[in-house]
Enzyme design. Sequence first.
Site, PDB file in Angstrom:
ATOM      1  CG  HIS A 141      -2.061  -0.924   0.945  1.00 20.44           C
ATOM      2  ND1 HIS A 141      -2.047  -2.199   0.765  1.00 20.44           N
ATOM      3  CD2 HIS A 141      -3.382  -0.738   1.221  1.00 20.44           C
ATOM      4  CE1 HIS A 141      -3.397  -2.816   0.606  1.00 20.44           C
ATOM      5  NE2 HIS A 141      -4.033  -2.094   1.010  1.00 20.44           N
ATOM      6  CE  LYS A 578     -12.912   7.977   1.283  1.00 24.25           C
ATOM      7  NZ  LYS A 578     -14.090   7.230   0.873  1.00 24.25           N
TER       8      LYS A 578
END
Length: 919
Positions: A141, A578
């Site tokens: 990532h 999120k």
Amino acid sequence: MTELQAERRLEQALSVVDVSDGAPSGERIAAILYQLLLEVVQRHHPEIAPVLSGETVLQNAAPEVLSRVFQAHGIWFQLLSIVEQDAAMGERRRTERELGEQAVPGTFANVIAKAAKLGVPAADIAEKLGRTRVRPVITAHPTEAKRVTVLEKHRRIYRLLVELEQPRWTGRERSGIIDQLRDEIELLWMTGELRLEKPSVEQEIAWGLHFFHETLFEGVPELLKKFDRALKRFYPSENFALTQFFQFGSWIGGDRDGNPFVTNKVTRRALRENAKASLRFYEQRLFNLMKSLSISERALPPPSGFREALNRALSDSGDGAGIALRNPGEPYRQFLYCAHAKVKATLALYEGERTPGPHYISADDLISDLAVTEQALAESGSVGLAQDLVRPVRFAVEAFRFRTQRLDLRENTTKLTSTLQALWRAMHTEADGEPPAVESDEWKAWILAELARPRIGPPVYRALPPEAEETLGMFKLARDRDEEFDREAFGSFVLSMTRSAADVLGAYLLAKEADLYHDATRVEACTLSITPLFETITDLRAAPQIMRELLSLPLVRRSARMQGGVQEVMIGYSDSNKDGGFLSSNWELAKAQDKLAKIGAEAGIPISFFHGRGGSVSRGGAPTAQAIAAQPAGSIQGRLRVTEQGEVVSFKYANRGTAAFQMEMLGSSVFEHTLTLERAAPALRAEFEEAMEALSGASHAAYANFINHPDLLTYFQSASPLDEISMLNIGSRPARRFGARTLSDLRAIPWVFAWAQNRHVITGWYGVGSGIASFLDVRKERGLTLLKRMFAESDLFRMIVGEVEKTLGMVDLDIAREYAGLVYDDDVRETIFGMIEAEYRLTRANILKITGEEEIAQRFPAYRSRLETRLKTINKVNREQVELLRNFRASTNELSKEAFKSNLLLSINCISSGLGATG
């Protein structure tokens, strides 16, 4: 500052390095490194030395001067982190020296000592040990802003600090180490911080394997040895059978979710590189072992069984007489020579070459040869040599086999659905029309019918489009593993964006088309583990019903039983945060695990969890032991997989001592959780659950009101370096999954990264204040009493409060307001920033009510000290970054825009180094 002054300051720093009473303190070491950095800066760029030392303030600096200032600050933050890792390791060593290994939290000795004291039966220990499986999974990532060449220099600096602390050196030798430190810092100064190009997936593969070569190949066998030592010490009359419970996984080269650069060709290369890394390690270890075991058969006659194994090995080698002649009278050396030659031949095959002589068909054969050697030495009376020299090599091969790490495959449901639709069209004629709607019962019925249909031989339908063939080819690659790679080369297939049982069944169907079933008709059981990933709040809430439906299907049940008796489920921390905010995300994750664990128990197929954690708090990056302790009772049961992403990998595994402790802490925390499954009384748990549900609901509502504001995206893009972060070449994967320009499509990593850069850090606290306020409005003083009791008694709630406190320490509203000044629309700026400011003050006040402290994070003095050491400098860089953003966005001249861009990216690097995390 003159060069003479710098030298005098260094002399003063060196004068305090007295190790006669133990290692020098972290402050002393930091002082030395600071003076060395100052000396390097003074030599190369004397004009910025006063800025670094705080003697002058930077004003209206030329771009080239500003870039050097950012570089100096960034290097200092990096050096501070190295010092802190070294100091933490030194503190653990001091505790062990003074109080014993069992006094060090996070060690196996600590956990087993407590178990023995509580009278936990040995049979209970053995049963839980037998099913313990811990698998950290390294991912690529894009959250690592440091280049590998920089990481290598950090590693050398760390090792030199360890050497500097040794009491055996003379003053002359100590000065020599100081000189080497200065050289490494100077090389760091002259090494470019920024990648000039985005890394390829191949480079990311090399980055991931770098940590195995540096620390992990040696560290994992040592981990097993520590566990063995703890068991023997506290259960001396018992004989426990140790298994390789700790192994690594990887997504690098197998994760194609939103990354068009990961292809089947790339995945195949990743598998080969993984295999070659382990084989090169074994080649060297066997060579060293062969040199060490120069045991004469006259001094130590080998057992007859070993003699028979040696004769077979010499006969199979094709050069038995030559090997015996080169090592006359040394049977162990002869045997290991044969093993070493077979490892070299196996490595050559993976490198595309073929050499004369036999090679290993499987890692099991090498393990067997090492076990034969170990047993022979033990039977002959050399138990010490067997345990200290041979067993660590065997442990390594058992852990890493011919694959180093298990490579997971990952793709999202959008891509899989597209492939399945192409498959439907290939099986039907144009007259049949289009495939049923994906959400329809007809679509699921078609998938179930195809899964039940016996299939022998190659497909009889039309060819698939190239993109669909590529996706199906991913499953075919997994089918070929036993022919080309180690049988454990693959981990599982992770299905991102799982929304329904049909999504998961579609993966089973593609596995069937790739012949990944153990029976000839391809209807009984799938040989590839299919792991659904539930990421958003909505997905987490739907997960229990989806898994109940799946576990009711014979195909899924048979497959799970064949793959080890458990069904794996992955849960996502980043997207749920999120989507729902920090408090709601943590509660929904806990609820989902609790419900899923019960569903697995009801179905007779235990569910194990794969935790998709990131580095920052808002992506699940809480301290390891605390995070595991906060998991619901019964949700771990000895099994844990967890992603290790970006900067977390280098922080945990770049240095040998740190890596050893991090692995032991992860393993011991899982084992301790398994030993103490039922920690809370049911009545108390129910009361806390009710309170958490209320807190989460109100918090989620406040957070949703914020992120759904129509002007938020406008504010976020203007008041943060969101778009500019994408110019940092820190990962091969795009920032957006499908290239769209909406908030919902933005990946969680840049979402967190940008909010941290502008010092709003809303991802770690927004909505918490409103949640607590709403709860107290209804329950008044009785509610506050309950929250204080939860803070004292609930691992989960205490962790949430603690991580919110730490995040609030990074927030600076004055600086955040300067970023808000980049928003040109006054109404947008005042509305959004007003919401943030009000929620911040509410969160701060309510957290203090619960903790009873006068200051936020007062109970974390080490964290506060670490942060305060950095904030003064970070704040300066933040203010420079605001001006750089303004100038970069306003510039129309390409030359000046490029100059602003370079410094802007350096400022992003510098701030992330100071805060200790990116995304």
